[in-house]
Design a protein around this motif. Structure first.
Motif, PDB file in Angstrom:
ATOM      1  N   GLN A 205     -29.664  22.070  -1.070  1.00 57.83           N
ATOM      2  CA  GLN A 205     -29.525  21.283  -2.360  1.00 57.83           C
ATOM      3  C   GLN A 205     -30.090  19.832  -2.122  1.00 57.83           C
ATOM      4  O   GLN A 205     -30.791  19.414  -3.082  1.00 57.83           O
ATOM      5  N   ILE A 206     -29.854  19.234  -0.795  1.00 58.48           N
ATOM      6  CA  ILE A 206     -30.808  18.163  -0.697  1.00 58.48           C
ATOM      7  C   ILE A 206     -32.142  18.089  -0.681  1.00 58.48           C
ATOM      8  O   ILE A 206     -32.978  17.334  -1.176  1.00 58.48           O
ATOM      9  N   ALA A 207     -32.754  19.245  -0.105  1.00 59.40           N
ATOM     10  CA  ALA A 207     -34.206  19.271   0.234  1.00 59.40           C
ATOM     11  C   ALA A 207     -34.816  20.305  -0.865  1.00 59.40           C
ATOM     12  O   ALA A 207     -36.034  19.865  -1.181  1.00 59.40           O
ATOM     13  N   VAL A 213     -41.355  17.282   1.956  1.00 62.14           N
ATOM     14  CA  VAL A 213     -40.072  16.461   2.419  1.00 62.14           C
ATOM     15  C   VAL A 213     -39.486  16.662   3.455  1.00 62.14           C
ATOM     16  O   VAL A 213     -38.910  17.798   4.204  1.00 62.14           O
ATOM     17  N   ASP A 214     -39.446  15.870   4.726  1.00 58.94           N
ATOM     18  CA  ASP A 214     -38.963  16.253   5.930  1.00 58.94           C
ATOM     19  C   ASP A 214     -37.545  15.406   6.064  1.00 58.94           C
ATOM     20  O   ASP A 214     -37.275  14.274   5.335  1.00 58.94           O
ATOM     21  N   ALA A 215     -36.459  15.967   6.577  1.00 56.16           N
ATOM     22  CA  ALA A 215     -35.354  15.479   6.970  1.00 56.16           C
ATOM     23  C   ALA A 215     -35.476  15.187   8.451  1.00 56.16           C
ATOM     24  O   ALA A 215     -34.936  15.831   9.314  1.00 56.16           O
ATOM     25  N   LYS A 216     -35.439  13.937   8.874  1.00 56.52           N
ATOM     26  CA  LYS A 216     -35.900  13.569  10.253  1.00 56.52           C
ATOM     27  C   LYS A 216     -34.980  12.381  10.546  1.00 56.52           C
ATOM     28  O   LYS A 216     -34.814  11.500   9.970  1.00 56.52           O
ATOM     29  N   ILE A 217     -33.970  12.552  11.579  1.00 60.23           N
ATOM     30  CA  ILE A 217     -33.311  11.612  12.206  1.00 60.23           C
ATOM     31  C   ILE A 217     -33.145  11.536  13.607  1.00 60.23           C
ATOM     32  O   ILE A 217     -33.510  12.612  14.256  1.00 60.23           O
ATOM     33  N   TRP A 218     -32.794  10.215  13.996  1.00 62.07           N
ATOM     34  CA  TRP A 218     -32.723  10.130  15.477  1.00 62.07           C
ATOM     35  C   TRP A 218     -34.217  10.431  16.204  1.00 62.07           C
ATOM     36  O   TRP A 218     -34.416  11.196  17.372  1.00 62.07           O
TER      37      TRP A 218
END
Length: 218
Positions: A205-207, A213-218
């Motif tokens: 749903q988010i992406a 679109v990248d979902a990157k964290i830390w």
């Protein structure tokens, strides 16, 4: 053991699921997940409250179902919300029911001071039975089917732990990487596979299917 939906979904060994997107009309329109060892259907998500599909979810909701069609989780977007935020409920959501978990696309600075793609928080139990707090982050790119779900340390001195991983599906016989509509979900020993699939629904749903679109964290 991280029991969220049920102990029967917490395998003592790593569980590998082949997940197939069953519809492409919009993000989250349908998934089917098959057990790698047996080939049997493990989960499906194809009831979204659009006036069809048995009514396991209301309008704007997504239902994760077991192989027999039994509702395991219901996911819905919370409105209004400053940031994209979703809530997950156990079974078929009823009016007044407390959410089981929440998921959000955080602000610019997320956990650890880095840009965040998704954060999932297991909420305190509404019943008298205690539940340990659990905070998860998504590291990598779900649109590219290359990301990890990582549990934040619960105590000082502990290390973050990978509890699930999403990877592209490789056809070993043909030695080719399959399309984005088929991917692998690896669930670490003891982690709830139904909960992991609920996170997949939220990530989709988010992406969506925008592989830019990248979902990157830390």
């Amino acid at each position: 053991m991280a029991i969220v939906v049920g102990a029967e979904y917490c395998d003592p060994e790593e569980r590998v699921l082949t997940v197939r997107k069953t519809s492409h009309f919009s993000p989250g329109d349908g998934f089917a997940a098959y057990d790698h060892r047996t080939g049997a259907l493990a989960f499906r998500a194809d009831t979204y409250g659009r006036g069809h599909g048995g009514g396991a979810a209301s309008a704007g909701e997504l239902a994760l179902l077991g192989p027999g069609g039994e509702p395991l989780l219901t996911v819905r977007r919370r409105r209004p919300s400053l940031h994209q935020r979703w809530e997950g409920f156990l079974g078929a959501r009823a009016d007044g029911q407390k959410p089981l978990f929440s998921a959000r696309r955080p602000s610019i600075l997320g956990l650890g001071g880095a840009a965040a793609g998704a954060v999932v928080e297991l909420l305190p139990a509404a019943s008298a039975a205690p539940r340990e707090p659990l905070l998860l982050r998504v590291d990598g790119s779900f649109p590219r089917r290359c990301c990890r779900v990582v549990a934040a340390p619960r105590a000082e001195g502990e290390k973050a732990k990978v509890v699930a991983e999403i990877r592209r599906k490789v056809d070993e016989a043909a030695r080719v990487v399959m399309g984005l509509d088929v991917f692998v979900l690896k669930v670490s020993p003891g982690f709830d596979a139904a909960f992991a699939m609920g996170i997949v629904l939220v990530l989709d749903q988010i992406a969506g299917d925008d592989d830019t679109v990248d979902a990157k964290i830390w």
